[in-house]
Design a protein around this motif. Structure first.
Motif, mmCIF file in Angstrom:
data_model
loop_
_atom_site.group_PDB
_atom_site.id
_atom_site.type_symbol
_atom_site.label_atom_id
_atom_site.label_comp_id
_atom_site.label_asym_id
_atom_site.label_seq_id
_atom_site.Cartn_x
_atom_site.Cartn_y
_atom_site.Cartn_z
ATOM 1 N N ARG A 108 -0.984 12.080 6.997
ATOM 2 C CA ARG A 108 -2.015 12.767 6.113
ATOM 3 C C ARG A 108 -1.935 14.130 6.419
ATOM 4 N NH1 ARG A 108 -4.659 8.556 3.643
ATOM 5 N NH2 ARG A 108 -5.036 6.689 5.204
ATOM 6 N N ARG A 109 -0.853 14.595 6.479
ATOM 7 C CA ARG A 109 -0.443 16.000 6.435
ATOM 8 C C ARG A 109 -0.836 16.747 5.419
ATOM 9 N NH1 ARG A 109 4.259 15.566 7.268
ATOM 10 N NH2 ARG A 109 5.463 16.561 5.389
ATOM 11 N N PRO A 110 -1.927 17.956 5.663
ATOM 12 C CA PRO A 110 -2.023 18.738 4.278
ATOM 13 C C PRO A 110 -1.025 19.238 3.589
ATOM 14 C CG PRO A 110 -3.273 19.407 6.380
ATOM 15 C CD PRO A 110 -2.300 18.282 6.871
ATOM 16 N N GLY A 111 -1.098 19.028 2.297
ATOM 17 C CA GLY A 111 0.013 19.622 1.570
ATOM 18 C C GLY A 111 1.139 18.827 1.154
ATOM 19 N N ALA A 112 1.351 17.431 1.736
ATOM 20 C CA ALA A 112 2.168 16.438 1.714
ATOM 21 C C ALA A 112 1.576 15.345 0.624
ATOM 22 C CB ALA A 112 2.572 15.624 2.966
ATOM 23 N N ARG A 113 2.538 14.762 -0.164
ATOM 24 C CA ARG A 113 2.012 13.877 -0.995
ATOM 25 C C ARG A 113 1.264 12.644 -0.378
ATOM 26 N NH1 ARG A 113 6.502 12.611 -5.625
ATOM 27 N NH2 ARG A 113 6.154 14.887 -5.923
ATOM 28 N N PRO A 114 0.345 12.005 -0.618
ATOM 29 C CA PRO A 114 -0.282 10.900 -0.098
ATOM 30 C C PRO A 114 0.475 9.814 -0.358
ATOM 31 C CG PRO A 114 -1.953 11.947 -1.392
ATOM 32 C CD PRO A 114 -0.682 12.774 -1.655
ATOM 33 N N TRP A 115 0.701 8.856 0.690
ATOM 34 C CA TRP A 115 1.459 7.793 0.845
ATOM 35 C C TRP A 115 0.650 6.564 1.427
ATOM 36 C CZ3 TRP A 115 3.507 5.378 4.816
ATOM 37 C CH2 TRP A 115 3.708 6.168 6.001
ATOM 38 N N LEU A 116 0.015 6.712 2.478
ATOM 39 C CA LEU A 116 -0.537 5.849 3.164
ATOM 40 C C LEU A 116 -1.875 5.083 2.898
ATOM 41 C CD1 LEU A 116 -0.125 4.638 5.999
ATOM 42 C CD2 LEU A 116 -1.573 6.189 7.124
ATOM 43 N N HIS A 117 -1.561 4.177 1.686
ATOM 44 C CA HIS A 117 -2.598 3.767 1.011
ATOM 45 C C HIS A 117 -3.004 2.321 1.407
ATOM 46 C CE1 HIS A 117 -1.720 6.664 -2.020
ATOM 47 N NE2 HIS A 117 -0.635 6.185 -2.046
ATOM 48 N N LEU A 118 -3.998 2.434 2.231
ATOM 49 C CA LEU A 118 -4.576 1.398 3.381
ATOM 50 C C LEU A 118 -5.388 0.411 2.504
ATOM 51 C CD1 LEU A 118 -5.246 3.343 6.601
ATOM 52 C CD2 LEU A 118 -3.121 2.028 5.854
ATOM 53 N N LEU A 119 -5.454 -0.902 2.927
ATOM 54 C CA LEU A 119 -6.414 -1.890 2.162
ATOM 55 C C LEU A 119 -7.731 -1.557 3.072
ATOM 56 C CD1 LEU A 119 -4.260 -4.990 1.962
ATOM 57 C CD2 LEU A 119 -4.685 -3.141 0.127
ATOM 58 N N ALA A 120 -8.791 -2.677 2.692
ATOM 59 C CA ALA A 120 -10.118 -2.440 3.403
ATOM 60 C C ALA A 120 -9.920 -2.871 4.777
ATOM 61 C CB ALA A 120 -11.086 -3.221 2.794
ATOM 62 N N ASP A 121 -9.203 -3.837 5.113
ATOM 63 C CA ASP A 121 -9.023 -4.224 6.466
ATOM 64 C C ASP A 121 -8.253 -3.519 7.414
ATOM 65 O OD1 ASP A 121 -6.753 -5.335 5.401
ATOM 66 O OD2 ASP A 121 -6.993 -7.290 6.298
ATOM 67 N N GLU A 122 -7.456 -2.456 6.917
ATOM 68 C CA GLU A 122 -6.690 -1.592 7.802
ATOM 69 C C GLU A 122 -7.190 -0.216 8.149
ATOM 70 O OE1 GLU A 122 -2.768 -3.429 5.476
ATOM 71 O OE2 GLU A 122 -3.598 -1.546 4.904
ATOM 72 N N VAL A 123 -6.379 0.173 9.048
ATOM 73 C CA VAL A 123 -7.119 1.648 9.593
ATOM 74 C C VAL A 123 -5.897 2.596 9.989
ATOM 75 C CG1 VAL A 123 -9.088 0.725 10.642
ATOM 76 C CG2 VAL A 123 -7.134 0.637 11.848
ATOM 77 N N ASP A 124 -6.114 3.956 10.045
ATOM 78 C CA ASP A 124 -4.959 4.674 10.105
ATOM 79 C C ASP A 124 -4.472 4.444 11.607
ATOM 80 O OD1 ASP A 124 -5.628 5.873 7.970
ATOM 81 O OD2 ASP A 124 -5.721 7.847 8.552
ATOM 82 N N PRO A 125 -3.092 4.383 11.617
ATOM 83 C CA PRO A 125 -2.567 4.332 12.805
ATOM 84 C C PRO A 125 -2.594 5.372 13.836
ATOM 85 C CG PRO A 125 -0.771 4.516 11.362
ATOM 86 C CD PRO A 125 -2.031 4.611 10.639
ATOM 87 N N GLY A 126 -2.611 5.053 14.986
ATOM 88 C CA GLY A 126 -2.285 6.272 16.054
ATOM 89 C C GLY A 126 -0.892 6.352 16.587
ATOM 90 N N VAL A 127 -0.369 7.574 16.914
ATOM 91 C CA VAL A 127 0.858 7.691 17.401
ATOM 92 C C VAL A 127 0.929 7.474 18.784
ATOM 93 C CG1 VAL A 127 2.884 9.285 17.663
ATOM 94 C CG2 VAL A 127 1.432 9.101 15.258
ATOM 95 N N LEU A 128 1.635 6.390 19.301
ATOM 96 C CA LEU A 128 1.792 6.056 20.847
ATOM 97 C C LEU A 128 2.711 6.631 21.371
ATOM 98 C CD1 LEU A 128 0.821 2.231 20.640
ATOM 99 C CD2 LEU A 128 -0.734 4.025 21.033
ATOM 100 N N ALA A 129 3.772 7.141 20.837
ATOM 101 C CA ALA A 129 5.005 7.845 21.461
ATOM 102 C C ALA A 129 6.028 8.383 20.078
ATOM 103 C CB ALA A 129 5.761 6.863 22.266
ATOM 104 N N ALA A 130 6.671 9.315 20.543
ATOM 105 C CA ALA A 130 7.296 9.993 19.423
ATOM 106 C C ALA A 130 8.400 10.709 20.133
ATOM 107 C CB ALA A 130 6.430 10.777 18.474
ATOM 108 N N GLU A 131 9.588 10.699 19.759
ATOM 109 C CA GLU A 131 10.851 11.396 20.097
ATOM 110 C C GLU A 131 11.548 11.935 18.786
ATOM 111 O OE1 GLU A 131 12.955 13.033 23.528
ATOM 112 O OE2 GLU A 131 11.193 11.766 23.190
#
Length: 201
Positions: A108-131
């Motif tokens: 959900r980065r500001p300025g980026a085109r929205p794409w993470l369209h979630l359903l009612a039973d879903e939540v935004d994921p957290g980032v556990l690790a990234a390389e």
């Protein structure tokens, strides 16, 4: 890198640039139709991993995800539990790896085109690790399955895009066939339709 011949078994040792005590080594074992090259792209990454004494949660989580295990830090100690792969798929996206990595790390980065369209039973994921730009690990999108994880592997494709593979991991009991199919379909929709369209294709 140091190559060894141990009673006829070829072993390749890859150590950190600055040798130090790192505790127990990580041992990579390939399948019958592979060779040491199956792990070649991981060698430098794991050789430079943070020693267990440093207990860097992000680095340890990335290592655990790569091996298909869940790690939990409790009181300064690391505990490992086996996870189950319940879905995996790879497809090519038109954007380069660094751009796809940015999208996954900050959907959900500001300025980026929205794409993470979630359903009612879903939540935004957290980032556990990234390389950057090759790996991302998400927490579960489904509150009903809080311990699931989604592991992403990103590699450059020949056309300048990204080969993105997701692997859905269940730390608890695997869901039934119907639920498993639903989770896979949702990831396919989010990544290979919604995310793809956000790049204009």
């Amino acid at each position: 890198m140091i190559d060894h011949d141990l009673d006829g078994v070829f072993v390749r040792e890859v150590s950190p640039a600055a040798r130090r005590r790192t505790g127990h080594p990580l041992v990579f074992i390939h399948g019958g139709f592979h060779g040491w090259w199956a792990w070649e792209s991981w060698q430098s990454y794991f050789a430079g991993a943070t020693p267990s004494g440093s207990r860097s949660p992000k680095k340890i989580s990335a290592i655990c995800a790569a091996f298909g295990i869940e790690c939990v830090l409790v009181g300064g100690s690391t505990y490992f539990t086996r996870v189950i792969e319940i879905g995996s798929r790879a497809r090519t996206l038109p954007a380069p790896p660094f751009a796809v990595w940015d999208s996954l790390v900050e959907p959900r980065r500001p300025g980026a085109r929205p794409w993470l369209h979630l359903l009612a039973d879903e939540v935004d994921p957290g980032v556990l690790a990234a390389e950057k730009p090759s790996q991302v690990v998400w927490s579960s999108l489904w509150p009903s399955r809080p311990n699931d994880q989604v592991r992403f592997a990103l590699t450059a494709s020949r056309d300048g895009g990204t080969l993105l593979r997701f692997t859905l991991l269940a730390a608890d009991e695997a869901p039934d066939q119907s639920k498993t199919g639903h989770l896979r379909r949702r990831l396919n929709q989010l990544l290979f339709a919604d995310l793809r369209f956000s790049y204009g294709q």
